[in-house]
Design an enzyme around this catalytic site. Structure first.
Site, PDB file in Angstrom:
ATOM      1  N   LEU A 512       1.179  -0.782  -0.149  1.00  0.00           N
ATOM      2  CA  LEU A 512       0.062   0.083   0.080  1.00  0.00           C
ATOM      3  C   LEU A 512       0.659   1.246  -0.249  1.00  0.00           C
ATOM      4  O   LEU A 512       0.406   2.078  -0.609  1.00  0.00           O
ATOM      5  CB  LEU A 512      -0.747  -0.247   1.409  1.00  0.00           C
ATOM      6  CG  LEU A 512      -1.797  -0.700   1.330  1.00  0.00           C
ATOM      7  CD1 LEU A 512      -2.574  -1.091   2.673  1.00  0.00           C
ATOM      8  CD2 LEU A 512      -2.767  -0.863  -0.267  1.00  0.00           C
ATOM      9  N   GLY A 515       7.367   3.996   2.507  1.00  0.00           N
ATOM     10  CA  GLY A 515       8.430   4.783   4.123  1.00  0.00           C
ATOM     11  C   GLY A 515       9.634   4.754   3.979  1.00  0.00           C
ATOM     12  O   GLY A 515      10.409   3.526   3.422  1.00  0.00           O
ATOM     13  N   VAL A 520       3.953  -0.802   4.147  1.00  0.00           N
ATOM     14  CA  VAL A 520       2.553  -1.265   4.364  1.00  0.00           C
ATOM     15  C   VAL A 520       1.598  -2.092   3.116  1.00  0.00           C
ATOM     16  O   VAL A 520       1.731  -1.909   2.187  1.00  0.00           O
ATOM     17  CB  VAL A 520       1.898   0.090   4.715  1.00  0.00           C
ATOM     18  CG1 VAL A 520       0.152  -0.095   5.197  1.00  0.00           C
ATOM     19  CG2 VAL A 520       1.897   0.818   6.121  1.00  0.00           C
ATOM     20  N   ASP A 630       3.445  14.151  14.990  1.00  0.00           N
ATOM     21  CA  ASP A 630       3.485  14.308  13.233  1.00  0.00           C
ATOM     22  C   ASP A 630       1.968  14.601  13.230  1.00  0.00           C
ATOM     23  O   ASP A 630       1.573  14.023  12.065  1.00  0.00           O
ATOM     24  CB  ASP A 630       3.929  13.024  12.853  1.00  0.00           C
ATOM     25  CG  ASP A 630       4.519  13.583  11.610  1.00  0.00           C
ATOM     26  OD1 ASP A 630       4.285  14.820  11.198  1.00  0.00           O
ATOM     27  OD2 ASP A 630       4.845  12.581  10.763  1.00  0.00           O
TER      28      ASP A 630
END
Ligand code: NAG
Ligand code: NAG
Ligand code: NAG
Ligand code: NAG
Ligand code: NAG
Ligand code: NAG
Ligand code: NAG
Length: 790
Positions: A512, A515, A520, A630
């Site tokens: 998906l 990073g 993911v 964040d």
């Protein structure tokens, strides 16, 4: 000529002044006088000192309340209301009639409420006194009626409660009609706090009492800030609350609040007497200490929280009501009124398969009502299987003494009790809401794939940099080989094997997103509400040690709030560290907000409320305080019902971002990052408040915090532009093309002011998220923020 003009203006002013002064600070209100409920009209009858006023208050929920309030402070603080706290429409009128009656009439001329003089005479004049007492008097100056004799939920210094008098809590923070708690000086001389059989005022369960049978005759609130129960001979039987604050320096009130707690508040009259207290209402004393623990009987009624809900104290010692997993509040956004099952409950036709249901664990939670079966001694597994197989069982309670209780709906008097750690509640919920919902989600999944790509992974340049640094730092540390771990105790988190997750994600087939430090994948596993999961694989082992990983995961797993993306499970096996989350079907706020069509103003306000509540929970109500670090639209996800759900919380600590914060002289522009990150000041929860402020502006304006293509250079940085608009008093500029928002301009302005409070450079000036949440929802007033940012 030049000097004549000001003179004539002065004359006009002189002519006007006496009239308005008379209507504002009159001492005696004479026969025939009246006030009318009109928006933004502040006319009222004030006391000679100006501290109290009588008149109509506009209430945010729509309508007007005939009330008495503190008139010298910015916060709307109502101490008494007429008409059972029910609102009246614009155009309603309160009048001292020439016949000597005091009546409230609606715009059609119908009588709504009337001061009950009990046939003692006719009113000749009325007066708002400096004590906060509003009196109706006869020609010979005897008081025929006093607001002090008809208290609502508040008492003031010099006010007394006599045998039979009671205070009734309001329904909710902003709904003044009568609620579920009552304080009464009973005819037997006991002062008690009790729940009522709502909507009646009949007493249900006492949860606090002075235990002064046969002796108490009067409750008195004195001028030095003590509230006593006195005997017939004037001796003090019991001190209810006492704070030692003089009424000459402080405004004071004591109120039975809508959460059932009787609290005494003070508000400094000015800075010089504040003595370190905030220039706001602060609660200085309350009874009972812990209402959650005081209402633990099996009685009928819903207890401190509503049915199926459970009660626990927040960090500020106020009770919080929470719905168990799988349940949702009966009244949207009001968990104090109970919860309902948000799934189709198990049927008792015998034909159903047990595996449709699962148990979610809540540690230290128990409901005192709802029992129908008890087993001892049995194993936890036996207790679990028993509940799953029994269609009546909604919750099983299991404790360390091998006791097992079966409970049915409705559950009452739920408590989370940090003393009784051995007890756990096993909540039965449907695994997959229904077969059709799974099919729909699977159909939707292709079209939402693009949305999801941005979800768990869209880290800002800022976080990416931090993560790379963190990774770099970790690579130089010795890798450890860890053993497959077991359950994390006391948390409803599933520990999954690597093999299981390999299977669930079809060998990590559908990526998906990716990073700096993790990837993911989408997966299907019978664990969440709809079987779809998002599996986040941490590429490198970024945490220090096994224990630390466990501790952080356990802290994240303990959080449970409707505005957070729930962590469902994890895998910690050898080098493999993976986190399993609920799958959010509506993507991230970033794509929703900055996409092709503008979401409605209502939706945006709801998202603001939800995000604020989720953050307040992380900061104040979760067991371990969690700073997100964040907050930005990419990290706010939207579930099926477009409820805002904060994601990636707890990761800052797990990934050790805080250790690298001094290396971040990154942004010249105002992004989401609070200024203290760039200085060597401590990072506190206030960094999230800052980021929330920026996010709120983005929600208001439906644009990014930094927009290179802005029409005007001044508008490039949203925060600066918002400041400019605020300073020039032209906040409507921010929503100029947004018809809906323009229609609701007062709320827009309020939100902008809240955002400006949040992005103050000095973290101390920024409000807490709880306060932000209350301001957004209108529970407390918003003060004017300072004009210049620095
Ligand atoms: C108010 O009216 C009463 C009765 O007419 C009078 O005795 C009293 O002095 C008046 N008070 C003030 C402050 O005008
Ligand atoms: C009423 O008060 C509000 C705020 O306190 C103020 O903005 C407004 O101008 C006042 N209106 C009148 C008619 O005095
Ligand atoms: C306040 O709560 C009562 C009781 O539920 C309800 O009937 C009433 O409509 C509410 N009033 C407002 C203004 O929401
Ligand atoms: C007070 O009276 C109640 C019954 O009205 C009784 O149950 C209780 O024991 C009495 N308490 C005291 C302290 O006398
Ligand atoms: C502050 O309030 C106190 C009590 O009302 C008063 O005596 C004092 O003069 C006030 N000080 C200032 C600076 O207004
Ligand atoms: C409730 O709590 C108070 C302490 O705040 C305690 O003294 C009292 O006995 C409790 N009352 C009941 C009825 O349990
Ligand atoms: C489950 O489905 C029912 C109807 O099938 C729906 O009313 C309910 O909101 C759903 N619950 C959840 C948690 O999705």
């Amino acid at each position: 000529m030049a000097s004549a003009y000001p003179n004539s203006l002065y004359l006009i002013l002189l002519c006007l002044l006496p009239v308005s002064v008379l209507s504002q600070t009159n001492k005696n209100i004479t026969s025939g006088s009246s006030l009318t409920a009109v928006p933004n009209d502040n006319s009222s009858w004030t006391s000679p000192s100006g501290e109290f006023a009588f008149g109509f208050q506009q209430i945010e929920t729509g309508g007007f309340l005939l009330a008495i309030w503190f008139d010298k402070i910015p916060e709307q603080t109502i101490v008494w209301s007429a008409n059972g706290g029910n609102l009246v429409q614009q155009g309603s009128k309160v009048q001292l009639t020439t016949e000597g009656q005091f009546v409230l009439i609606d715009p059609k001329g119908q009588e709504v409420w009337m001061a009950n003089l009990a046939g003692t005479g006719t009113v000749s004049y009325a007066a708002m006194l400096d004590t906060g007492n509003f009196v109706l008097a006869s020609q010979d100056s005897t008081n025929l009626w006093e607001s002090f004799d008809h208290p609502t939920d508040t008492i003031l210094p010099t006010q007394t409660l006599n045998i039979g008098s009671s205070l009734v809590a309001r329904y909710s923070e902003m709904n003044y009609s009568s609620g579920r708690f009552l304080m009464q000086l009973q005819s037997n001389g006991n002062l008690v706090l009790s729940t009522v059989h709502f909507p009646l005022l009949a007493l249900n369960t006492d949860y606090w009492s002075t235990n002064t049978n046969g002796s108490g005759v009067q409750v008195l609130f004195d001028l030095s800030g003590s509230i006593y129960l006195k005997a017939k001979d004037e001796s003090i039987l019991s001190t209810i609350t006492s704070i030692g604050a003089s009424s000459s320096n402080f405004y004071q009130r004591a109120i039975l609040e809508y959460d059932g707690v009787f609290r005494q508040y003070v508000y400094p009259k000015n800075d010089s007497v504040a003595d370190g207290r905030p220039m706001a209402w602060s609660s200085q004393a309350h009874v009972p200490d812990n209402i959650c623990m005081n209402i633990t009987t099996q009685n009928t009624g819903s207890g401190a929280c509503g049915f199926n809900s459970y009660c626990h104290l927040g960090n500020d010692q106020r009770p919080i009501c929470t719905c168990p997993p799988g349940y949702s509040p009966l009244e949207p956004d009001n968990e104090m009124m109970g919860c309902k099952q948000a799934f189709v409950p198990q049927e008792c036709d015998g034909g159903q398969v047990v595996d449709l249901f699962d148990l979610r664990e809540l540690s230290s939670v128990n409901w005192w009502g709802g029992d129908y079966e008890y087993f001892k001694p049995v194993s936890e597994d036996w207790c679990r299987q028993r509940c799953l197989a029994d269609c009546f069982c909604a919750v099983a309670i299991y404790n360390t003494a091998s006791e097992c209780w079966m409970k049915k709906i409705p559950l009452s008097n739920g408590v989370q009790n940090n003393v009784d750690v051995g007890t756990k509640a096993l909540i039965k919920i449907r695994k997959d809401n229904s077969t059709t919902s799974i099919a729909n989600s699977l159909k939707k999944q292709k079209s939402t794939l693009n949305l999801i790509l941005t979800i768990l992974f869209s880290s800002s340049a800022f976080l990416n940099l931090i993560l790379s640094i963190a990774t770099f730092w970790v690579v130089f540390r010795k890798r450890r080989i860890t053993q497959p771990s077991g359950e994390i105790q006391g948390v409803g988190l599933r520990s999954l094997t690597y093999n299981e997750l390999e299977g669930a994600t079809n060998n990590f087939k559908e990526e998906l997103g990716k990073g700096a430090c993790s990837t993911v994948y989408k997966g299907i596993l019978a664990i969440g509400n709809n079987n779809l999961i998002a599996v986040k694989r941490l590429d490198k082992m970024v945490t220090d040690s096994e224990q630390e990983f466990q501790a952080e995961i356990s802290a994240i797993g303990k959080t449970n709030h409707k505005n957070l993306v729930q962590l469902l499970g994890f895998c910690n096996e050898g080098q493999h560290r993976l986190l399993v989350y609920e799958y959010m079907s509506n993507g991230s706020l970033a794509s929703y907000l900055f996409g092709n069509s503008r979401p409605s103003w209502y939706r945006r306000t709801e998202i603001a409320f939800g995000t604020a509540r989720g953050l307040a929970y992380l900061h104040e109500e979760s067991t371990n305080q969690i700073i997100h670090c964040d907050i930005k639209p990419q990290n706010i996800l939207l579930d099926d019902s477009l409820t805002a759900r904060i994601s990636d919380f707890g990761l800052a600590k797990l990934l050790k971002t805080d250790q690298t914060r001094t290396l971040t002289a990154i942004r010249g522009t105002k992004g989401y990052v609070a200024p203290e990150w760039f200085k060597s000041k401590p990072v506190t929860v206030k960094v999230d408040v800052y980021s929330f402020g920026i996010l709120l502006l983005e929600l208001i304006c439906c644009r990014k915090s930094f927009d290179q293509d802005a029409k005007d250079e001044n508008q490039m940085i949203l925060a600066d532009w918002a400041y400019d608009c605020y300073e020039e008093g032209r906040m409507y500029m921010l929503v100029q093309e947004d018809e809906e928002a323009i229609q609701d301009i007062e709320k827009v302005e309020k939100f902008v002011m809240i955002a400006i409070w949040c992005i103050q450079d000095d973290p101390l000036l920024r409000p807490t998220m709880k306060r932000v949440s209350q301001m957004l929802e209108g529970a407390i007033e918003v003060a004017l923020p300072p004009k210049s940012p620095n």
